[in-house]
Scaffold this active site. Structure first.
Site, short mmCIF file in Angstrom:
data_model
loop_
_atom_site.label_atom_id
_atom_site.label_comp_id
_atom_site.label_asym_id
_atom_site.label_seq_id
_atom_site.Cartn_x
_atom_site.Cartn_y
_atom_site.Cartn_z
N LYS A 250 0.68 27.33 -7.33
CA LYS A 250 1.13 26.29 -8.26
C LYS A 250 0.98 24.91 -7.62
CE LYS A 250 4.25 29.35 -10.76
NZ LYS A 250 3.35 30.50 -10.73
N TRP B 221 12.06 35.15 -13.85
CA TRP B 221 11.71 35.47 -12.46
C TRP B 221 12.91 35.85 -11.62
CZ3 TRP B 221 7.28 37.38 -11.69
CH2 TRP B 221 6.19 36.96 -12.44
N ASP C 42 13.86 30.94 -4.21
CA ASP C 42 12.48 31.12 -4.65
C ASP C 42 12.06 29.78 -5.22
OD1 ASP C 42 10.10 31.57 -5.93
OD2 ASP C 42 10.83 33.17 -7.25
N1 PMP Z 1 8.76 33.49 -8.80
C1 PMP Z 1 8.41 32.49 -9.64
C2 PMP Z 1 9.36 31.34 -9.84
C3 PMP Z 1 7.20 32.56 -10.33
O1 PMP Z 1 6.87 31.59 -11.18
C4 PMP Z 1 6.34 33.67 -10.13
C5 PMP Z 1 5.01 33.83 -10.84
N2 PMP Z 1 4.57 32.85 -11.61
C6 PMP Z 1 6.74 34.67 -9.25
C7 PMP Z 1 7.95 34.54 -8.59
C8 PMP Z 1 5.89 35.90 -8.99
O2 PMP Z 1 4.90 35.52 -8.09
P1 PMP Z 1 3.69 36.45 -7.61
O3 PMP Z 1 2.80 36.64 -8.78
O4 PMP Z 1 3.08 35.64 -6.51
O5 PMP Z 1 4.26 37.72 -7.10
#
Ligand code: PMP
Length: 364
Positions: free
Chosen positions: A198, A104, A174
């Site tokens: 989550k 990520w 994040d």
């Molecule tokens: N950052 C993290 C740490 C994630 O785990 C995720 C998706 N699981 C995201 C960003 C992406 O998130 P989104 O699908 O809401 O764009």
């Protein structure tokens, strides 16, 4: 135990049973209004009171001062990946720096690179993303616009330890997969963001907590929807927000604050869950491989493998017979992943441990 509580999915994940019950009622009709939450106007007094309550609960849980704005946005954490450099990587500062700790953070970096010059402050790629750096030991330009990191790498199951002291540049985290799972010291961050699916609700809403002095840096001329100031000044009600998702998030914040008893209590539960699961995996010795090196094992996502795709699949199938779901590893690394988000109960983890033990004994 209802099957929802055996959901170990990486997200969207399990929600507390009491919240699901209230949500079921609210879809039929909200108690005070007689209107389904799905048909409720975002300009109603009722929704205004929900936004106020969600913000008050988050402020209380995190111990947030008025130096911070709280916003509820759409577009997931992926939109934040793009908006953060658009808003904060301004010409007055050196390029922002990014910690490349896993899947990520890689996504965040590739978006930032499209918007601005950026620097990689640390890269764990060559070591297979199994360990993390000491953020305080990184060599960061003192004039960098900000340092971005992912506090918990959801795919690899790596979690940073708590930040101990102020960083020399604005720190942006994040926290999508460990927000509200334990107390944090908000004063050490310039921005924290997390999508809801989550630890704090269904998909569709993303929380951004932003220090007001950072908001002052935002350049003029950004499209309104991509400007954090728009969302702050309109109280998260600039265009039609996801009323339903924000309602469920409010119920979860209420649950965390008043049923669980706050983030310290939540941390105690989360520590017990992950400790018991890692202990079980450790007793299986060479039969399993945990992705993260020991000091960086995540309390939220336990990524592991039996070392053989067929065995991993056999365990997924056997676990499903016990009502345990969501154990498939992320498509980028495969294997297994048990996500232990806030609403996953200790009893659910015990069931997973029983299934793991039984599976291993059969093959010993
Ligand atoms: N950052 C993290 C740490 C994630 O785990 C995720 C998706 N699981 C995201 C960003 C992406 O998130 P989104 O699908 O809401 O764009």
């Amino acid at each position: 135990m209802k099957s929802n509580t055996l959901n170990f999915s990486g997200g969207p994940g399990a929600l507390p049973e009491s919240v699901l019950e209230m949500t079921r009622e609210a879809i039929a009709a909200l108690p005070d209004t007689g209107i389904s939450v799905l048909g409720m106007s975002h300009r109603s007094d009722w929704f205004k009171s929900i936004l106020d309550e969600a913000e008050a609960n988050l402020r209380s849980l995190l111990g947030l001062s008025d130096d911070y704005a709280v916003t509820f946005m759409q577009g997931g954490s992926s939109l934040q990946f793009a908006m953060i450099p658009m808003n904060f990587a301004t010409k007055a500062y050196a390029p922002p720096e990014y910690v490349a700790s896993g899947y990520w953070s890689g996504k965040a970096m590739s978006e930032a690179a499209k918007v601005s010059a950026m620097k990689v402050a640390w890269d764990g790629h060559s070591a297979g993303y199994r360990r993390l750096p000491d953020l305080h030991g990184l060599d960061i330009s003192p004039s960098a616009a900000y340092l971005h990191y992912v506090s918990n790498e959801t795919v690899e199951g790596l979690q940073f330890p708590d930040i101990e002291r102020e960083m020399p540049v604005p720190l942006i985290a994040d926290m999508s997969s460990d927000f509200l799972s334990k107390p944090c010291r908000p004063e050490l961050f310039s921005m924290m963001y997390a999508h809801a699916q989550k630890n704090l609700g269904p998909a569709g809403v993303t929380v951004a907590v932003i220090k007001r002095d950072l908001l002052e840096r935002i350049p003029d001329g950004l499209p309104a929807i991509l400007d954090f100031n728009t969302h702050v000044t309109h109280g998260s009600n600039y265009n039609t927000p996801p009323v339903f998702a924000i309602y469920v998030l409010t119920l979860i914040s209420r649950w965390l604050r008043f049923e669980v008893g706050g983030l310290q209590a939540m941390q105690g539960i989360n520590e017990r869950k992950s400790r018991r699961l890692y202990e079980t995996l450790d007793t299986l010795g060479d039969a399993v491989k945990i992705h993260a090196d020991l000091p960086w094992r995540s309390q939220m996502n336990v990524a592991f493998t039996f070392g053989d795709k067929r065995l991993d699949e056999a365990f997924i199938a056997e676990a499903r017979e016990h009502g345990i779901v969501g154990l498939e590893g992320h498509r980028s690394i495969g294997g297994l992943r048990a996500s232990l988000y806030n609403a996953v109960t200790e009893q659910a983890v015990d069931k997973l441990i029983d299934a793991l033990t039984e599976f291993s004994l059969q093959r010993a």
